[in-house]
Enzyme design. Structure first.
Site, mmCIF file in Angstrom:
data_model
loop_
_atom_site.group_PDB
_atom_site.id
_atom_site.type_symbol
_atom_site.label_atom_id
_atom_site.label_comp_id
_atom_site.label_asym_id
_atom_site.label_seq_id
_atom_site.Cartn_x
_atom_site.Cartn_y
_atom_site.Cartn_z
ATOM 1 N N TYR A 15 0.863 -10.906 1.283
ATOM 2 C CA TYR A 15 1.086 -10.914 -0.165
ATOM 3 C C TYR A 15 0.823 -12.304 -0.751
ATOM 4 O O TYR A 15 0.365 -12.445 -1.883
ATOM 5 C CB TYR A 15 2.524 -10.471 -0.501
ATOM 6 N N ARG A 37 13.095 5.144 0.229
ATOM 7 C CA ARG A 37 13.886 5.299 -0.989
ATOM 8 C C ARG A 37 15.355 5.612 -0.760
ATOM 9 O O ARG A 37 16.128 5.678 -1.704
ATOM 10 C CB ARG A 37 13.244 6.379 -1.869
ATOM 11 N N ILE A 66 2.668 5.265 -4.045
ATOM 12 C CA ILE A 66 2.546 5.137 -5.498
ATOM 13 C C ILE A 66 1.404 4.191 -5.877
ATOM 14 O O ILE A 66 0.820 4.305 -6.961
ATOM 15 C CB ILE A 66 3.905 4.688 -6.116
ATOM 16 N N ALA A 67 1.060 3.267 -4.958
ATOM 17 C CA ALA A 67 -0.030 2.326 -5.234
ATOM 18 C C ALA A 67 -1.364 3.049 -5.383
ATOM 19 O O ALA A 67 -2.241 2.604 -6.126
ATOM 20 C CB ALA A 67 -0.111 1.281 -4.121
ATOM 21 N N ARG A 68 -1.513 4.186 -4.711
ATOM 22 C CA ARG A 68 -2.754 4.974 -4.848
ATOM 23 C C ARG A 68 -2.917 5.445 -6.289
ATOM 24 O O ARG A 68 -4.000 5.384 -6.867
ATOM 25 C CB ARG A 68 -2.714 6.190 -3.919
ATOM 26 N N SER A 89 -1.810 -6.048 2.117
ATOM 27 C CA SER A 89 -0.748 -5.414 2.882
ATOM 28 C C SER A 89 -0.276 -6.462 3.883
ATOM 29 O O SER A 89 -0.852 -7.550 3.966
ATOM 30 C CB SER A 89 -1.277 -4.167 3.581
ATOM 31 N N LYS A 148 9.438 0.951 -10.666
ATOM 32 C CA LYS A 148 10.858 1.160 -10.929
ATOM 33 C C LYS A 148 11.542 1.642 -9.661
ATOM 34 O O LYS A 148 10.860 2.261 -8.825
ATOM 35 C CB LYS A 148 11.114 2.124 -12.093
ATOM 36 N N CYS A 166 0.826 -1.215 0.000
ATOM 37 C CA CYS A 166 0.000 0.000 0.000
ATOM 38 C C CYS A 166 0.854 1.258 0.000
ATOM 39 O O CYS A 166 0.497 2.263 0.621
ATOM 40 C CB CYS A 166 -0.923 -0.024 1.215
ATOM 41 N N ALA A 167 1.978 1.219 -0.685
ATOM 42 C CA ALA A 167 2.827 2.410 -0.788
ATOM 43 C C ALA A 167 2.044 3.540 -1.447
ATOM 44 O O ALA A 167 1.030 3.319 -2.103
ATOM 45 C CB ALA A 167 4.078 2.073 -1.600
#
Lengths: 363, 363
Positions: B63, B176, B17-19, B38, B102, B14-15
């Protein structure tokens, strides 16, 4: 127009660039062309005719005659770089102020001979970097000032290019790639601007490290046709500037300066698209909107009008300094010689890095 | 919308970027979100609620449950890079197609494990480089084609940046820049795009030489926060690409490609300013007018409209390939895995050059 404040220019040589600067001298309100010389009087006459110089302009068949003419205040030298030191030093020794085409010299040792001659004779020196005199440059400079809270903040990254397409004939035979005339090739003719711009963006602080990249291209005589290099400034204000200069590419003159709070972008920094106004893009406080599906701002297009073209503004600034020395006993400005010298130092460092197989060179 | 052609996605993690990608899956006409997982079911439920996922979406607390769900066609992995190899290989072994954020992997050895798993299981692989799917990119690509006589011609120079401002907290603690999670830091998260773009501009030909510049900045854990590098392609089509990526600067995502006959310039290549259209500047056949007091042309602003945002176009393309494999027995496309692999190879080379003290690394 000529009046008491007017500075009288002698032009040494009839290179193509001399046509542009002759026009600039004519446009500048405080300057006038007084004499033009070529190695043959016929060539000088032809130049005068082709460029509609007034009949009053003195036509000389040798450079010596210009520097010996006591009515000439200042000389403009559009000569090949290898001749700069000889004629700049000679002119200075005759108390002529010196406006020299870029690159100022072949290396800093030669430039120092010129600068010492100018200093000891009390004459002004300036190199022909026209873009520094455009009001757009001054406008962008305000945005680079650390005192400006709505400016781009400390500079982190600078990108600039100076590329122009040429012909095969140019690449082997043009003055600008002849080892005995302009041995620096693209490093002198084109990278001068990009180095200049990188220094400008860093308020003329010299980089700590200069690295040439291995993609250099030379002609059969060994003169640089294409060069990429990286300039680095260490803490506390770390910055990197990448420059790329080439006689082998489509015309480009990009300048991008990115700081902590914003950026400026120009695509015509050396020669603006049009004479009467120029623009740059300014982005400030850019963030992504929610979900990162766009930006909160777009770049603002900032248009800057100029009544005189930048080369006339350069002549005007030079002539202003000259008149101040001539008429009011002022000291020559050290600003322009110092910019030239720092630019030349970095040119030398790029050359040194190339010699060392692209190893970083400390400054 | 779901119909027979629809590809059913499971999202692993659920990072943030997943939104964005969950929304993209909802927008893509041939894709649907089928499951979200999650490491805790509560977190997955919260994500589903906050992102208005339909009640039909299956919510999992691990997962494994997603990759075991036989109704899931494809997985999207927004996990930290260090987890890509484990979950991409597991998913592929369960015949799930793999869309991975990426950077694709920490190095090419890991990526090869993923690609081999995808290949041997006959599933599609793609990394999440959204900008490659924008119609603007396709439009510019036509201008890069050597077959296009009104295009920019052979590419000589590429410049790209990917910079974004972050906080001190981010620089020490964000996923990151954590060595155990995303050990590549800015080289993986940001330079992925610039390397990708450089390869794209060269029709995915690998560079011959990669050189990191000495201005690299790392955090206390040694993870890269800012990086500059130069990619070089040798004869017959010599090209240099300079990239600069940083978590320490104002937002920039510049891409400039200069060839022998023209250039393209973009300032928002990774995430366009707006979702529904994007522009680039195209300059062709630029020359200076007489006296070099201006240009014969100004850049043309080319506007490209898009009905779906680029991330939805990415999902659509991925789902199209998946459906073709699932429903018509097609082979997976090799295009996208090859682009990822070449990008990863250059990432590795930049890292290698850094290890060698910024020496050029041959590829």
């Amino acid at each position: 127009m000529a009046n008491n404040d007017t500075v009288r220019f002698g032009i040494l040589g009839c290179a193509k660039i001399a046509r542009k600067v002759a026009r600039a001298i004519a446009l500048a309100p405080n300057a006038t062309i007084y004499a033009i010389a070529s190695r043959s009087v016929e060539k000088a006459k032809k130049f005068a005719a082709e460029n509609n110089l007034p009949a009053s302009v003195r036509i000389y068949g040798s450079y010596d005659e210009v520097v010996e003419d006591s009515d000439v205040d200042a000389v403009y030298l559009p000569l090949p770089t290898s001749l700069h030191v000889q004629w700049a030093v000679t002119a200075a020794s005759k108390k002529k102020h010196v406006l020299v085409e870029k690159p100022a010299a072949l290396d800093v040792a030669e430039l120092d001979r010129i600068l010492e001659a100018c200093e000891s004779n009390g004459v002004q020196f300036m190199d022909g970097s026209m873009w520094l005199h455009h009001p757009r440059t001054a406008h962008m400079e305000q945005l680079l000032s650390l005192a400006n809270s709505t400016g781009i903040g400390p500079v982190h990254f600078i990108h600039s290019t100076s590329t122009m397409p040429t012909t095969q004939e140019f690449l082997e035979n043009n003055i600008r790639v002849k080892p005995e005339l302009d041995a620096l090739g693209a490093l002198g003719d084109l990278a001068w601007y990009c180095i200049n711009a990188s220094l400008w963006a860093k308020a003329y602080k010299l980089p700590t490290m200069v690295t040439a990249l291995p993609d250099v291209i030379r002609n059969s005589a060994g003169v640089i046709l294409s060069i990429t290099a990286s300039l680095q400034w260490d803490k506390p204000n770390q910055t990197v500037a990448n420059i790329h200069c080439s006689f082998l590419s489509h015309t480009s003159m990009d300048l991008a300066v990115c700081g902590s709070n914003g950026s400026v972008h120009v695509k015509d920094f050396i020669i603006p698209y049009k004479e009467t106004s120029a623009k740059f893009d300014f982005t400030f406080g850019a963030k992504f909107v929610d979900l990162h599906i766009g930006w909160n701002v777009k770049p603002e297009e900032v248009h800057v009008a100029n009544k005189l073209p930048q080369e006339a503004l350069m002549v005007q600034e030079f002539a202003r300094l000259v008149a101040s020395i001539r008429d009011r006993g002022s000291h020559p400005s050290t600003k322009w010689p110092e910019i030239s010298r720092k630019t030349q130092l970095v040119v030398d460092a790029v050359n040194k890095s190339l010699e060392l197989g692209c190893k970083p060179v400390a400054l």
